[in-house]
Design a protein around this motif. Structure first.
Motif, mmCIF file in Angstrom:
data_model
loop_
_atom_site.group_PDB
_atom_site.id
_atom_site.type_symbol
_atom_site.label_atom_id
_atom_site.label_comp_id
_atom_site.label_asym_id
_atom_site.label_seq_id
_atom_site.Cartn_x
_atom_site.Cartn_y
_atom_site.Cartn_z
ATOM 1 N N THR A 97 25.562 53.365 74.047
ATOM 2 C CA THR A 97 26.725 54.793 73.295
ATOM 3 C C THR A 97 25.619 55.289 73.061
ATOM 4 N N MET B 219 36.776 50.833 73.597
ATOM 5 C CA MET B 219 36.552 49.588 74.347
ATOM 6 C C MET B 219 36.276 48.757 72.767
ATOM 7 N N CYS B 220 36.281 49.934 71.472
ATOM 8 C CA CYS B 220 36.449 49.701 70.077
ATOM 9 C C CYS B 220 37.990 48.515 69.958
ATOM 10 N N PHE C 132 33.901 54.660 74.383
ATOM 11 C CA PHE C 132 33.461 53.399 73.421
ATOM 12 C C PHE C 132 34.541 53.272 72.221
ATOM 13 N N VAL D 104 39.667 47.308 72.135
ATOM 14 C CA VAL D 104 40.406 46.042 72.750
ATOM 15 C C VAL D 104 39.199 45.091 72.239
ATOM 16 N N THR D 105 38.092 45.345 71.699
ATOM 17 C CA THR D 105 37.598 44.242 71.322
ATOM 18 C C THR D 105 38.461 44.161 69.670
ATOM 19 N N LEU E 144 34.604 43.075 73.424
ATOM 20 C CA LEU E 144 33.825 44.216 74.527
ATOM 21 C C LEU E 144 32.404 45.149 74.034
ATOM 22 N N ALA E 145 32.775 45.295 72.672
ATOM 23 C CA ALA E 145 32.132 46.253 72.404
ATOM 24 C C ALA E 145 31.202 45.898 71.141
ATOM 25 N N GLU F 295 25.894 47.693 73.799
ATOM 26 C CA GLU F 295 27.233 48.535 73.498
ATOM 27 C C GLU F 295 26.615 50.035 73.182
ATOM 28 N N SER G 262 37.193 47.802 64.681
ATOM 29 C CA SER G 262 36.652 46.541 65.484
ATOM 30 C C SER G 262 35.597 46.156 63.933
#
Length: 204
Positions: free
Chosen positions: A164, A185-186, A182, A188-189, A155-156, A160, A123
């Motif tokens: 976390t 999420m990273c 999380f 996805v980011t 997203l992250a 966020e 990320s």
């Protein structure tokens, strides 16, 4: 995801605090350094598994990090490139060190911690890579507040990440679940930034 939404809420009090700090003659680089120094007892508390104490120093670290930007912008010389550089370096020391020293103290969580650090790295590279090309192309944005470089949302984001880490301090027994969620999420980011880079940076 939430950074742009909380800026209108936190910016006014941060700006007022920055005015007072500037009157006291404290520089933005000093605030950044203070935040970095707060990492030392934070990491020690994580290693010793004193998680509520770690939460206390986490809050101090993030407050120093939040205030250094407004202090820089309101100072006589304004924000500097070096200030922006040391700020992002300090952030990554905080992010990675938090996970490392938690796992150092609770080494049964090493696999989940490794996955989270792996995800942070991916990320972070997508973030800095995007910012580098955006700067080359003269792009700018202030949706997440005024920054020293292009801030690509995802997203992250910072908010966020802080949530976390707070959850980890409050519920350390659920570290592995929190870390995996999380971490995903990273990813996805990072994927979202890569898709955005493809459409925004590809050569016609």
């Amino acid at each position: 995801m939430f950074d742009s939404k909380i800026r209108p809420i936190i910016d006014p009090p941060l700006n007022r605090c920055a005015q007072y700090i500037n009157r006291c003659g404290i520089s933005a680089d000093t605030m950044t350094t203070m935040g970095l120094l707060f990492c030392l007892p934070l990491f020690a508390a994580l290693y010793a598994q004193f998680y509520l104490l770690a939460l206390f120093f986490l809050v101090l670290n993030r407050l120093a990090d939040a205030i250094d930007g407004p202090v820089a912008r309101q100072s006589a010389k304004g924000a500097t490139d070096f200030g922006g550089y040391i700020d992002i370096v300090s952030d990554f020391i905080f992010y990675s060190g938090f996970v490392f020293f938690f796992a150092f103290g609770a080494n049964d969580c090493a696999i989940a911690a490794g996955f989270l650090l792996f995800s942070f790295f991916v990320s972070g590279v997508s973030f800095l890579g995007y910012a580098t090309i955006a700067a080359k192309r003269g792009m700018s944005t202030e949706k997440q507040g005024k920054k020293s470089f292009y801030y690509m949302a995802g997203l992250a984001e910072g908010t966020e990440t802080i949530i976390t880490f707070v959850l980890i301090c409050l519920f350390p027994q659920f570290f592995e679940i929190i870390a995996v969620v999380f971490g995903l999420m990273c990813w996805v980011t990072a994927i979202g930034r890569t898709i955005s880079a493809y459409y925004n940076f590809k050569e016609e």
